[in-house]
Design an enzyme around this catalytic site. Structure first.
Site, PDB file in Angstrom:
ATOM      1  N   CYS A   6       0.861  -1.185   0.000  1.00  6.45           N
ATOM      2  CA  CYS A   6       0.000   0.000   0.000  1.00  6.45           C
ATOM      3  C   CYS A   6       0.900   1.237   0.000  1.00  6.45           C
ATOM      4  O   CYS A   6       1.604   1.491   0.991  1.00  6.45           O
ATOM      5  CB  CYS A   6      -0.906  -0.003   1.233  1.00  6.45           C
TER       6      CYS A   6
ATOM      7  N   CYS B 188      -4.635   6.161  -4.862  1.00  9.77           N
ATOM      8  CA  CYS B 188      -4.014   4.844  -4.618  1.00  9.77           C
ATOM      9  C   CYS B 188      -2.541   4.977  -4.989  1.00  9.77           C
ATOM     10  O   CYS B 188      -2.212   5.206  -6.163  1.00  9.77           O
ATOM     11  CB  CYS B 188      -4.701   3.768  -5.461  1.00  9.77           C
TER      12      CYS B 188
ATOM     13  N   HIS C 252      -2.137  -4.801 -10.479  1.00  9.73           N
ATOM     14  CA  HIS C 252      -2.861  -3.665 -11.067  1.00  9.73           C
ATOM     15  C   HIS C 252      -3.149  -3.922 -12.544  1.00  9.73           C
ATOM     16  O   HIS C 252      -2.314  -4.483 -13.250  1.00  9.73           O
ATOM     17  CB  HIS C 252      -2.032  -2.375 -10.951  1.00  9.73           C
TER      18      HIS C 252
ATOM     19  N   GLY D  24      -1.327   2.265  -7.190  1.00  8.51           N
ATOM     20  CA  GLY D  24      -2.018   2.473  -8.473  1.00  8.51           C
ATOM     21  C   GLY D  24      -1.330   3.562  -9.283  1.00  8.51           C
ATOM     22  O   GLY D  24      -1.198   3.448 -10.522  1.00  8.51           O
TER      23      GLY D  24
ATOM     24  N   GLU E 226     -10.151   0.096  -6.150  1.00  7.87           N
ATOM     25  CA  GLU E 226      -9.223  -0.792  -5.445  1.00  7.87           C
ATOM     26  C   GLU E 226      -9.844  -2.140  -5.087  1.00  7.87           C
ATOM     27  O   GLU E 226     -10.991  -2.203  -4.626  1.00  7.87           O
ATOM     28  CB  GLU E 226      -8.747  -0.134  -4.149  1.00  7.87           C
TER      29      GLU E 226
HETATM   30  N1  LIG Z   1      -6.394  -2.270  -2.359  1.00  8.96           N
HETATM   31  C1  LIG Z   1      -4.998  -2.588  -2.527  1.00  8.96           C
HETATM   32  C2  LIG Z   1      -4.183  -2.303  -1.302  1.00  8.96           C
HETATM   33  C3  LIG Z   1      -4.132  -0.845  -0.919  1.00  8.96           C
HETATM   34  C4  LIG Z   1      -3.461   0.059  -1.957  1.00  8.96           C
HETATM   35  C5  LIG Z   1      -3.346   1.464  -1.460  1.00  8.96           C
HETATM   36  N2  LIG Z   1      -4.510   2.194  -1.252  1.00  8.96           N
HETATM   37  C6  LIG Z   1      -2.185   2.258  -2.043  1.00  8.96           C
HETATM   38  O1  LIG Z   1      -2.100   3.462  -1.747  1.00  8.96           O
HETATM   39  O2  LIG Z   1      -1.328   1.684  -2.707  1.00  8.96           O
HETATM   40  C7  LIG Z   1      -4.850  -4.067  -2.907  1.00  8.96           C
HETATM   41  O3  LIG Z   1      -5.749  -4.869  -2.600  1.00  8.96           O
HETATM   42  O4  LIG Z   1      -3.826  -4.413  -3.493  1.00  8.96           O
END
Ligand SMILES: N[C@@H](CCC[C@H](N)C(=O)O)C(=O)O
Length: 276
Positions: A75, A219, A161, A222, A210
């Site tokens: 994250c 994100c 991703h 992301g 997400e």
């Molecule tokens: N939802 C993501 C994990 C969290 C990512 C985050 N918000 C970021 O800032 O990178 C997953 O399930 O991989």
């Protein structure tokens, strides 16, 4: 179990951060979902748990749980909040911290101007390592969702991703396509779905649906994945300003085999106690 927590955010991607060093914490998925619930709990996109390091060469271990209770590898916005948390809680005075995550060691650094930069590690494009089920290594691949096809680039930033190009993030079909991409059978561990609008060679706008949390205001991984996809496809040059709905991130990447550097803010909102 009574827990003390700190509510934090990175560009509106918000976190409940728990000190698992001074509190003994073992949470079930149901307790994690309660913490994340915006009506019955504190409310957040992810829960971050700071623990003692397990390896000799790192300072801490940091675990990440999505709002749906699933534990995940990485994250980016959380990594910036993590380093501010350990400073504010008096757990470390170091400005650069080595922290163990599910996908390896990352190195967040508190900068003099108050921002945090993070070496997010080397991105992965090989489908099998993301994991993305595909017979080819092509950078741009077609996914069939519902009644149409989309073109994505799959990128691993420790977590998976799928980044697609859109003309305008304001009108992109994030709510409709996001859940379909997240659970597409070609991504056996589900996937974070990115919608990227190229503004110029050093600026993009980005929305991310997400995995395990739905659309968030920003994100971090992301943003890294979108910049890696854009540079690999010859559309962008490093460094890239990434405009999210929660604000700006700066992402630098020098190409295949090199790590991604992310810089942005980390903010403490309030502290509290909750019974879970
Ligand atoms: N939802 C993501 C994990 C969290 C990512 C985050 N918000 C970021 O800032 O990178 C997953 O399930 O991989």
């Amino acid at each position: 179990m009574k827990l003390t927590f700190v509510k934090m955010h990175g560009l509106g991607n918000d976190f409940v951060v728990l000190d698992g060093i001074r509190q003994s914490i073992a949470l079930t998925p149901a307790q994690l979902r309660l913490l994340a619930d915006r009506h019955f709990g504190v409310g957040c996109d992810q829960i971050l748990l700071v623990e003692e390091a397990r390896q000799p060469d790192v300072d801490f271990r940091y675990r990440i749980f999505n709002a749906d209770g699933s534990e995940v590898e990485q994250c980016g916005n959380g990594a910036r909040c993590f380093v501010r948390f350990v400073h504010e809680q008096g757990l470390s005075a170091k400005s650069e911290i080595r922290v163990e995550t599910l996908c390896g060691v990352i190195v967040p650094r508190l900068e003099d101007d108050g921002t945090v930069s993070v070496d997010m590690g080397v991105p992965v494009l090989a489908p099998a390592r993301i994991p993305f089920l595909s017979a080819s290594d092509d950078l741009v691949q077609t996914l069939r969702i519902a009644d149409h096809e989309i073109a994505i680039t799959a990128v691993g930033m420790g977590n998976p991703h799928a980044v697609q190009l859109v003309d305008d993030v304001a009108t992109a079909a994030v709510e409709h396509e996001g859940p379909l991409i997240e659970r597409h059978p070609c991504f056996p561990q589900r996937v974070n779905a990115g919608f990227m609008q190229v503004v110029d060679r050093q600026a993009i706008r980005l929305r991310v649906f997400e995995r395990g949390a739905g659309e968030t205001l920003a994100c971090g991984t992301g943003a890294c994945a979108a910049v890696v996809a854009g540079i690999s496809r010859g559309l962008l040059d490093s460094p890239v300003r990434v405009e999210t709905r929660g604000g700006m991130l700066n992402i630098a990447w020098n190409g295949l085999g090199t790590p991604v550097l992310m810089t942005g803010p980390a903010v403490t909102v309030f502290k509290g106690e909750i019974e879970v």
